[in-house]
Design an enzyme around this catalytic site. Sequence first.
Site, PDB file in Angstrom:
ATOM      1  N   LEU A   1       0.901  -1.205   0.026  1.00 36.40           N
ATOM      2  CA  LEU A   1       0.134   0.017  -0.060  1.00 36.40           C
ATOM      3  C   LEU A   1       0.934   1.208   0.036  1.00 36.40           C
ATOM      4  O   LEU A   1       1.961   1.237   0.362  1.00 36.40           O
ATOM      5  CB  LEU A   1      -0.919  -0.034   1.398  1.00 36.40           C
ATOM      6  N   SER A   2       0.228   2.312  -0.210  1.00 39.59           N
ATOM      7  CA  SER A   2       1.289   3.406  -0.183  1.00 39.59           C
ATOM      8  C   SER A   2       1.749   3.752   1.092  1.00 39.59           C
ATOM      9  O   SER A   2       2.854   4.244   1.165  1.00 39.59           O
ATOM     10  CB  SER A   2       0.065   4.740  -0.781  1.00 39.59           C
ATOM     11  N   GLU A   3       0.942   3.539   2.167  1.00 39.54           N
ATOM     12  CA  GLU A   3       1.604   3.662   3.603  1.00 39.54           C
ATOM     13  C   GLU A   3       1.010   2.499   4.425  1.00 39.54           C
ATOM     14  O   GLU A   3      -0.121   2.045   4.304  1.00 39.54           O
ATOM     15  CB  GLU A   3       1.363   4.869   4.198  1.00 39.54           C
ATOM     16  N   THR A   4       2.050   2.065   5.210  1.00 40.79           N
ATOM     17  CA  THR A   4       1.602   1.294   6.484  1.00 40.79           C
ATOM     18  C   THR A   4       2.101   1.936   7.646  1.00 40.79           C
ATOM     19  O   THR A   4       3.367   2.235   7.666  1.00 40.79           O
ATOM     20  CB  THR A   4       2.145  -0.196   6.132  1.00 40.79           C
TER      21      THR A   4
ATOM     22  N   HIS B   1      -2.815  11.013   5.386  1.00 43.45           N
ATOM     23  CA  HIS B   1      -3.717   9.998   5.456  1.00 43.45           C
ATOM     24  C   HIS B   1      -3.270   8.819   6.567  1.00 43.45           C
ATOM     25  O   HIS B   1      -4.372   8.415   7.197  1.00 43.45           O
ATOM     26  CB  HIS B   1      -4.359   9.419   3.946  1.00 43.45           C
TER      27      HIS B   1
END
Length: 286
Positions: free
Chosen positions: A45-48, A81
């Site tokens: 994902l774009s961030e974790t 986000h």
Amino acid sequence: MKTRPFKQVDVFTATPYKGNPLAVVLDATGLSAEEMQHFAQWTNLSETTFVLPPSPEGAAAGADYRVRIFTPGGELPFAGHPTLGSCHAWLSAGGVPRDADVVVQQCGVGLVRVRRDRHGKSERLAFAAPALRRAGPVDAGLRAQAVAALGLDNAELLQLQWIDNGPGWMAGLLKDAAAVLALRPDFAAMRGLNLGVVGAYPAGSECQFEVRAFVPDLGVPEDPVTGSLNAGLAQWLIGAGLAPARYVAAQGAALGRSGRVFVAQQGADIWIGGAVCSVLTGTVTL
């Protein structure tokens, strides 16, 4: 390895699968940075994010929890986000803030306040935009690279500014939202840039701006909906008189999403808000 509570949430949307997904490990105690990075690469994902108790200094300053933020390509000191999504996950897992209306998150840039705004039966979260680390016009060499990477003529990029609040953002202003949506970037030519673009919708539209975010070096060619970029954009656009003190930005349409970012200037603060919804709840073995 041990079993840890886990959530996957969707940020900047009240409708699952229309915003920006975020994986949240709610108990990251004992994990090394290398283990966190490996899991972030696996989620893709774009961030974790990885939630931890605040440091002694953070706790003394009022932090409710600490979070580390990883993209597939590396760790970030701040991102929008993941801030809202981690706060939502922490609250929904039973977290109790010191102040019922404002949660205080500790991360790489320090303490970030997250406000809980209630709208009838629903709730939006909003973070106070952190101070910019770098602002002002971008030099001619980087501008030339950005123009080429976006596939534009030089005159079509009306302005290009540093709006760096941690991830290294620079942002370009185009003539309108349609020009933003028409972009077909050359990601190879974008090497080394974290580049956002913004363009206005006609007066009377549902949203005032369309935003896109390109971060190929972090393993995310285009990010669906980006809080840190919108925070920097708001500070620039409102400060320069290019945007009103309150507006709604759209992001994600180019990827089939419909993210909505709610911006409001109140006194010295600019708040960046949106809805968050839980999609997956369970455990992960890490």
